[in-house]
Scaffold this motif. Structure first.
Motif, PDB file in Angstrom:
ATOM      1  N   PRO A   1       0.827  -1.211   0.000  1.00 30.79           N
ATOM      2  CA  PRO A   1       0.000   0.000   0.000  1.00 30.79           C
ATOM      3  C   PRO A   1       0.866   1.268   0.000  1.00 30.79           C
ATOM      4  CG  PRO A   1      -0.769  -1.583   1.636  1.00 30.79           C
ATOM      5  CD  PRO A   1       0.560  -2.080   1.157  1.00 30.79           C
ATOM      6  N   ASN A   2       0.273   2.327  -0.539  1.00 30.83           N
ATOM      7  CA  ASN A   2       0.928   3.640  -0.604  1.00 30.83           C
ATOM      8  C   ASN A   2       2.193   3.606  -1.456  1.00 30.83           C
ATOM      9  OD1 ASN A   2      -1.057   4.640   1.194  1.00 30.83           O
ATOM     10  ND2 ASN A   2       0.156   3.924   2.939  1.00 30.83           N
ATOM     11  N   HIS A   3       2.323   2.603  -2.318  1.00 32.89           N
ATOM     12  CA  HIS A   3       3.439   2.517  -3.264  1.00 32.89           C
ATOM     13  C   HIS A   3       2.890   2.354  -4.677  1.00 32.89           C
ATOM     14  CE1 HIS A   3       5.814   1.950   0.344  1.00 32.89           C
ATOM     15  NE2 HIS A   3       6.943   1.902  -0.359  1.00 32.89           N
ATOM     16  N   TYR A   4       3.766   2.476  -5.640  1.00 24.69           N
ATOM     17  CA  TYR A   4       3.393   2.302  -7.045  1.00 24.69           C
ATOM     18  C   TYR A   4       4.287   1.236  -7.664  1.00 24.69           C
ATOM     19  CZ  TYR A   4       0.610   6.572  -6.737  1.00 24.69           C
ATOM     20  OH  TYR A   4      -0.329   7.510  -6.390  1.00 24.69           O
ATOM     21  N   LEU A   5       3.718   0.483  -8.617  1.00 24.87           N
ATOM     22  CA  LEU A   5       4.480  -0.553  -9.299  1.00 24.87           C
ATOM     23  C   LEU A   5       5.067   0.030 -10.574  1.00 24.87           C
ATOM     24  CD1 LEU A   5       5.168  -3.621  -9.090  1.00 24.87           C
ATOM     25  CD2 LEU A   5       3.309  -3.997 -10.723  1.00 24.87           C
ATOM     26  N   ALA A   6       6.401  -0.021 -10.690  1.00 28.62           N
ATOM     27  CA  ALA A   6       7.096   0.512 -11.862  1.00 28.62           C
ATOM     28  C   ALA A   6       7.677  -0.646 -12.668  1.00 28.62           C
ATOM     29  CB  ALA A   6       8.198   1.480 -11.442  1.00 28.62           C
ATOM     30  N   MET A   7       7.318  -0.716 -13.961  1.00 31.54           N
ATOM     31  CA  MET A   7       7.787  -1.797 -14.842  1.00 31.54           C
ATOM     32  C   MET A   7       8.649  -1.225 -15.948  1.00 31.54           C
ATOM     33  SD  MET A   7       4.193  -3.878 -15.095  1.00 31.54           S
ATOM     34  CE  MET A   7       3.288  -2.331 -15.263  1.00 31.54           C
ATOM     35  N   ASP A   8       9.685  -1.956 -16.292  1.00 32.51           N
ATOM     36  CA  ASP A   8      10.614  -1.517 -17.328  1.00 32.51           C
ATOM     37  C   ASP A   8      10.163  -2.084 -18.678  1.00 32.51           C
ATOM     38  OD1 ASP A   8      12.672  -0.757 -18.934  1.00 32.51           O
ATOM     39  OD2 ASP A   8      14.230  -1.917 -17.892  1.00 32.51           O
ATOM     40  N   PRO A   9       9.670  -1.222 -19.592  1.00 31.72           N
ATOM     41  CA  PRO A   9       9.252  -1.706 -20.915  1.00 31.72           C
ATOM     42  C   PRO A   9      10.419  -1.904 -21.882  1.00 31.72           C
ATOM     43  CG  PRO A   9       8.810   0.635 -20.746  1.00 31.72           C
ATOM     44  CD  PRO A   9       9.385   0.219 -19.408  1.00 31.72           C
ATOM     45  N   GLY A  10      11.635  -1.693 -21.372  1.00 29.35           N
ATOM     46  CA  GLY A  10      12.811  -1.853 -22.226  1.00 29.35           C
ATOM     47  C   GLY A  10      13.407  -0.560 -22.706  1.00 29.35           C
ATOM     48  N   ILE A  11      12.901   0.572 -22.241  1.00 32.72           N
ATOM     49  CA  ILE A  11      13.406   1.878 -22.702  1.00 32.72           C
ATOM     50  C   ILE A  11      13.866   2.743 -21.532  1.00 32.72           C
ATOM     51  CG2 ILE A  11      11.967   1.861 -24.783  1.00 32.72           C
ATOM     52  CD1 ILE A  11      10.018   3.711 -23.308  1.00 32.72           C
ATOM     53  N   VAL A  12      14.091   2.131 -20.371  1.00 25.37           N
ATOM     54  CA  VAL A  12      14.474   2.902 -19.188  1.00 25.37           C
ATOM     55  C   VAL A  12      15.896   3.427 -19.369  1.00 25.37           C
ATOM     56  CG1 VAL A  12      14.938   2.789 -16.717  1.00 25.37           C
ATOM     57  CG2 VAL A  12      12.918   1.652 -17.670  1.00 25.37           C
ATOM     58  N   ALA A  13      16.040   4.738 -19.199  1.00 28.70           N
ATOM     59  CA  ALA A  13      17.348   5.361 -19.363  1.00 28.70           C
ATOM     60  C   ALA A  13      18.149   5.329 -18.061  1.00 28.70           C
ATOM     61  CB  ALA A  13      17.188   6.804 -19.844  1.00 28.70           C
ATOM     62  N   GLN A  14      17.482   5.639 -16.946  1.00 31.70           N
ATOM     63  CA  GLN A  14      18.151   5.707 -15.651  1.00 31.70           C
ATOM     64  C   GLN A  14      17.355   4.863 -14.646  1.00 31.70           C
ATOM     65  OE1 GLN A  14      21.056   7.201 -14.882  1.00 31.70           O
ATOM     66  NE2 GLN A  14      20.921   6.409 -12.786  1.00 31.70           N
ATOM     67  N   PRO A  15      17.916   3.752 -14.142  1.00 31.09           N
ATOM     68  CA  PRO A  15      17.198   2.900 -13.177  1.00 31.09           C
ATOM     69  C   PRO A  15      16.847   3.677 -11.914  1.00 31.09           C
ATOM     70  CG  PRO A  15      19.124   1.766 -14.054  1.00 31.09           C
ATOM     71  CD  PRO A  15      19.236   3.191 -14.498  1.00 31.09           C
ATOM     72  N   VAL A  16      15.719   3.312 -11.311  1.00 30.66           N
ATOM     73  CA  VAL A  16      15.245   3.919 -10.068  1.00 30.66           C
ATOM     74  C   VAL A  16      15.294   2.859  -8.974  1.00 30.66           C
ATOM     75  CG1 VAL A  16      13.281   5.016  -8.915  1.00 30.66           C
ATOM     76  CG2 VAL A  16      13.774   5.541 -11.323  1.00 30.66           C
ATOM     77  N   GLU A  17      15.715   3.265  -7.800  1.00 32.12           N
ATOM     78  CA  GLU A  17      15.783   2.318  -6.689  1.00 32.12           C
ATOM     79  C   GLU A  17      14.375   2.026  -6.165  1.00 32.12           C
ATOM     80  OE1 GLU A  17      18.358   3.658  -3.661  1.00 32.12           O
ATOM     81  OE2 GLU A  17      20.176   3.630  -4.899  1.00 32.12           O
ATOM     82  N   GLY A  18      14.176   0.775  -5.797  1.00 32.39           N
ATOM     83  CA  GLY A  18      12.877   0.375  -5.263  1.00 32.39           C
ATOM     84  C   GLY A  18      12.940  -1.048  -4.738  1.00 32.39           C
ATOM     85  N   ILE A  19      11.787  -1.551  -4.331  1.00 29.96           N
ATOM     86  CA  ILE A  19      11.684  -2.915  -3.813  1.00 29.96           C
ATOM     87  C   ILE A  19      11.430  -3.849  -4.983  1.00 29.96           C
ATOM     88  CG2 ILE A  19      10.451  -4.429  -2.221  1.00 29.96           C
ATOM     89  CD1 ILE A  19       9.629  -1.929  -0.663  1.00 29.96           C
ATOM     90  N   ALA A  20      12.363  -4.719  -5.257  1.00 30.30           N
ATOM     91  CA  ALA A  20      12.234  -5.627  -6.404  1.00 30.30           C
ATOM     92  C   ALA A  20      11.065  -6.583  -6.205  1.00 30.30           C
ATOM     93  CB  ALA A  20      13.528  -6.420  -6.589  1.00 30.30           C
ATOM     94  N   THR A  21      10.326  -6.820  -7.294  1.00 25.52           N
ATOM     95  CA  THR A  21       9.170  -7.713  -7.264  1.00 25.52           C
ATOM     96  C   THR A  21       8.888  -8.204  -8.676  1.00 25.52           C
ATOM     97  OG1 THR A  21       6.867  -7.925  -6.565  1.00 25.52           O
ATOM     98  CG2 THR A  21       7.501  -5.854  -7.578  1.00 25.52           C
ATOM     99  N   THR A  22       7.815  -8.921  -8.831  1.00 31.05           N
ATOM    100  CA  THR A  22       7.385  -9.411 -10.134  1.00 31.05           C
ATOM    101  C   THR A  22       5.941  -8.982 -10.368  1.00 31.05           C
ATOM    102  OG1 THR A  22       8.828 -11.350  -9.971  1.00 31.05           O
ATOM    103  CG2 THR A  22       7.036 -11.461 -11.571  1.00 31.05           C
ATOM    104  N   GLU A  23       5.694  -8.414 -11.519  1.00 32.03           N
ATOM    105  CA  GLU A  23       4.326  -8.018 -11.866  1.00 32.03           C
ATOM    106  C   GLU A  23       3.464  -9.275 -11.912  1.00 32.03           C
ATOM    107  OE1 GLU A  23       0.781  -7.179 -13.857  1.00 32.03           O
ATOM    108  OE2 GLU A  23       2.321  -8.451 -14.761  1.00 32.03           O
ATOM    109  N   PRO A  24       2.354  -9.328 -11.128  1.00 27.00           N
ATOM    110  CA  PRO A  24       1.641 -10.599 -10.946  1.00 27.00           C
ATOM    111  C   PRO A  24       0.874 -11.090 -12.170  1.00 27.00           C
ATOM    112  CG  PRO A  24       0.490  -8.815  -9.811  1.00 27.00           C
ATOM    113  CD  PRO A  24       1.784  -8.251 -10.302  1.00 27.00           C
TER     114      PRO A  24
END
Length: 694
Positions: free
Chosen positions: A430-453
């Motif tokens: 809760p109170n977080h957002y899920l960020a997915m890399d579509p293959g065009i990410v220029a600069q990685p962002v730190e976060g809690i690693a997970t798998t899109e369900p």
């Protein structure tokens, strides 16, 4: 003649009881009264009936519990207003022609007005002001506001009904009944808004009729009847004032009834019960009121008898109200004890425990805000949209999805079940957002690693403060409710065939039968049963083919059912009939279908395997052959996925089903089509061939 009338039911007692003939006769009589003069005796009867009807309607509005229980009131208000105007016209005609208007009007003019036309005129003006400026004006405003608020609240009420339906709290029949009640409520208050204008117009008409009668009667009496000015004024003024009083009193009653009905939107019982329960709920107030009234009686010059008597009565009422619950408590406890004892004697009903919901969503306690509307949750509305989307895309009515919290789950996890069995699960922070890399990410962002369900893609959970940064970097960012809704949607698509039972198929058939009776009648039950049709529809859904074009499906089954009852073979025929729909599903944006084909040698091998399976040896395939197919096909699928396309396998009709069964474990979502399932005008490009080595 009498027998004919009885057969047609025009004047039967049954029709009289239903009110059909009565209403028709009343409307006809009222309209006739505007034209044909009435004798004074008939006018007395109708005036008395008008007053009686006013009292009856007021009393009826105090007994109804909901406004919709008296939904005919707006129409009744119009009819009674029209009746009063007809009486005014008839009485005016008698007053001006004969200087008399029956005993009732004369009595009101002399007794109520005290034989003084000035007093009578003042009383009439006071009654009119009370009705027009106080009751009618207030009722009109309340009806207008109630109509506006009811219409504004309709979408919210509809969403609440859909939410209860999705949660399994109500069934389809209850939902339809509640939707109908919401529509009737909106129609009622809209009608009341318009009907209240009748009462307002009636009050204005009453004032104008009074003025016209007095002026016209004075002129007629002085010029045609030979009355003196004093006699003319005395006679016509008293008659006119009496006429005004006998019409304004019922009008005042109807205005009061209108105000009572439109102001009782929040009531749960009749007016008397609500007043008794709410006004008498706080006995201490009576003590304060009694003390205040008694204090006024002590003041010199005040009438002590009146003040002390009322103070004593109110104080005694407060005492009785305060002690009444204690006196009634043993009886209530005794009654409750007897009822509880009876409940204990009854055997426990465990039938409800045996029921299994078609689909369930269980959530941990930290995910409850996603569901609770009071905390800003909109998951119920999203589930409603998912059910509508499923109906549009797949052509099936999704059963209600029961959403419940489960304290045994991890606080941030959820489980999706079908028929009581878990099929998948996931976790949401809760109170977080899920960020997915579509293959065009220029600069990685730190976060809690997970798998899109839903699709198993790598992702990270980020805070709201990181959202803008992630979107600028190229991440696809979604909120927690969208993650859960997307996962639920994909589970529904992949398991839709498990949710389509015989009962659901019967509902689809019944819905289709209303417009395509011939199609349904030819197939069911003469050629196929509901169970056999269900197997075909399940086969289609299992491979992702929508069944929305149910007419084509049933017509195709009717064509081929006389030749075979094999559901798999019938499914192949249906798929070929749906070639245009299937083609549209697999076409890319440029209109081209990019396919993976099978080597002719592989197809011959599959035909041989298929023939042996029909002879009873079963589908026996060399494991080395399966491994070769998996290796080659897996490489081609990966190549298509990397290019952003949708992998589609194209083969001959004879081996399509066999090949589909072989690769089902590799990918359940892989589309396997035959040449007959592609529309002739479609453009097809081959991007690879699945071949085997001997």
């Amino acid at each position: 003649m009498a027998q004919a009338m009885n057969r047609t039911g025009i004047f039967s007692w049954n029709s009289l009881r239903n009110g059909e003939v009565v209403v028709a006769l009343i409307v006809t009589l009222v309209l006739t009264m505007f034209i044909i003069p009435l004798p004074s005796v008939m006018l007395d009867l109708f005036i008395t009936l008008n007053i009686c009807g006013g009292f009856a309607i007021v009393l009826l509005t105090t007994y109804v519990q909901k406004s919709l229980e008296f939904s005919v009131f707006p129409t009744l208000l119009l009819l009674t207003t029209l009746f009063r105007l007809a009486l005014s016209v008839s009485s005016t005609r008698l007053i001006l022609l004969n200087a008399e208007a029956g005993r009732v009007i004369e009595a009101f003019g002399q007794v109520v007005a005290g034989h003084n036309y000035v007093v009578g005129f003042v009383m009439f003006i006071i009654l009119t002001i009370i009705q027009f400026l106080v009751i009618t004006k207030g009722s009109e405003r309340v009806a207008e506001v109630a109509a506006r608020f009811t219409l504004d609240a309709m979408p919210g009420k509809q969403m609440s009904i859909d939410a209860d339906l999705n949660a399994g709290l109500i069934n389809e029949t209850d939902a339809r009944a509640r939707r109908r009640e919401v529509e009737r409520e909106a129609d009622f208050y809209g009608a009341m808004d318009g009907a209240s204008k009748f009462v307002k117009g009636d009050a204005i008409a009453g004032i104008l009729i009074i003025i016209i009668n007095i002026v016209g009667g004075f002129i007629i009496g002085a010029t045609q009847k030979g009355f003196t000015i004093q006699q003319s004024l005395q006679t016509y003024s008293l008659l006119t004032i009496g006429d005004g009083l006998v019409t304004q009193i019922p009008a005042l009653l109807l205005s009061t009834a209108t105000g009572i009905l439109v102001t009782r939107s929040a009531s749960e019982d009749n007016l008397g019960s609500d007043l008794a329960r709410q006004l008498l709920a706080y006995p201490k107030i009576f003590y304060f009121v009694a003390g205040m009234i008694g204090f006024f009686g002590i003041i010199p010059g005040m009438p002590k008898l009146a003040f002390f008597t009322i103070a004593a009565i109110i104080g005694f009422m407060g005492y009785r109200l305060q002690t009444a619950p204690a006196l009634n408590e043993p009886a209530a406890a005794g009654e409750g004890g007897e009822e509880a004892a009876e409940e204990v004697k009854k055997p426990e009903n465990v039938n409800t425990l045996l029921q299994i919901d078609p689909m369930e969503l269980e959530i941990g306690y930290r995910l409850i805000p996603l569901v609770d509307p009071n905390q800003g949750g909109d998951l119920f509305e999203r589930v409603t949209m998912i059910r509508r989307q499923t109906a549009l895309e797949l052509g099936m009515v999704l059963p209600p999805i029961r959403i419940r919290d489960n304290m045994q789950l991890l606080p941030t996890s959820y489980v999706i079940k079908i028929k009581g069995v878990e099929v998948t699960k996931g976790e949401i922070i809760p109170n977080h957002y899920l960020a997915m890399d579509p293959g065009i990410v220029a600069q990685p962002v730190e976060g809690i690693a997970t798998t899109e369900p839903a699709f198993g893609l790598p992702a990270i959970w980020i805070t709201e403060a990181q959202r803008d940064e992630a979107e600028i970097s190229g991440y696809t960012v979604v909120d927690p409710p969208s993650v859960l809704a997307t996962h639920l949607t994909e589970v529904i698509k992949s398991h839709a065939y498990e949710l389509l039972g015989r009962q659901e198929v019967q509902s689809l058939i019944n819905n289709l039968k209303e417009e395509y009776n011939v199609v349904v009648g030819e197939l069911i039950p003469n050629l196929m049963t509901i169970g056999e049709v269900q197997k075909v529809l399940v086969n289609l859904l299992k491979e992702g083919i929508p069944i929305r074009n149910l007419v084509t499906v049933l017509e195709t089954l009717a064509d081929y059912a006389p030749m075979t009852k094999d559901p798999e073979l019938l499914t192949e025929y249906v798929r070929q009939a749906l070639n245009r729909q299937i083609t549209k599903m697999v076409q890319s944006e440029d209109g081209v279908i990019r396919v993976i084909t099978l080597d002719p040698e592989l197809e011959q091998t599959l035909l041989k395997i298929q023939k042996e399976a029909r002879e009873g040896t079963g589908l026996a395939v060399d494991p080395r052959l399966i491994q070769q197919i998996y290796d080659k096909l897996g490489a081609l699928i990966q190549e298509v996925n990397n290019s952003g396309g949708q992998p589609v396998i194209l083969c001959s009709p004879g081996v399509r089903l066999t090949f589909r069964k072989l690769i089902e474990r590799l990918s359940s979502r892989l589309m396997v089509l035959s040449y007959n399932e592609i529309s002739p005008e479609a453009e097809v490009h081959s991007i690879g061939v699945v071949a085997i080595h001997s």
